[in-house]
Design a protein around this motif. Sequence first.
Motif: not given
Length: 107
Positions: A1-18, A36-41, A64-69
Motif C-alpha cells: 500500500m505504501a507504494d500508492l501513497v501520494g499518487r492521487l492528484d491533490d485536487e481529487l483528494r477532498e471530493p473523492l474521499s467525501r 501506515l501510522d500505527p499510532a492511529r490505533e 484517499v483523504r489522509e495519504y492520497g492513495i
Amino acid sequence: MADLVGRLDDELREPLSRYLLESQSLVTTQSMADPLDPAREHGVPTGMSSDGTWVWSTYWGYFVREYGIEVPAEFIDHARSRNFEPVLLDDAEQERIDSELEATFSD
C-alpha cells in the motif's frame, strides 16, 4: 500500500474521499489501526460502501483523504461523472446490493 501513497492528484483528494466516505454504508465494522501510522490505533473506518454501481471497502475514503492513495481510474471517472456527490441508496437498491454481496460471499 505504501507504494500508492501520494499518487492521487491533490485536487481529487477532498471530493473523492467525501464521495467514498459519505456514500451508502452497507456494512460497518469496528475501526482498525492505520497500517501506515500505527499510532492511529482506531482511526481507519472499516466496512463496505456502495453507490449502486460500485462496492468498495470503506477504508478507501480514509486512505484517499489522509495519504492520497490511488484508486482505480475507472472508479475516479465514475465518481466524477456523478460530480462526486455521495449516493444514498433507496431500499430496493440496498436490497439488490445486499443480495449480490451475500451471493458473492456464499460461493
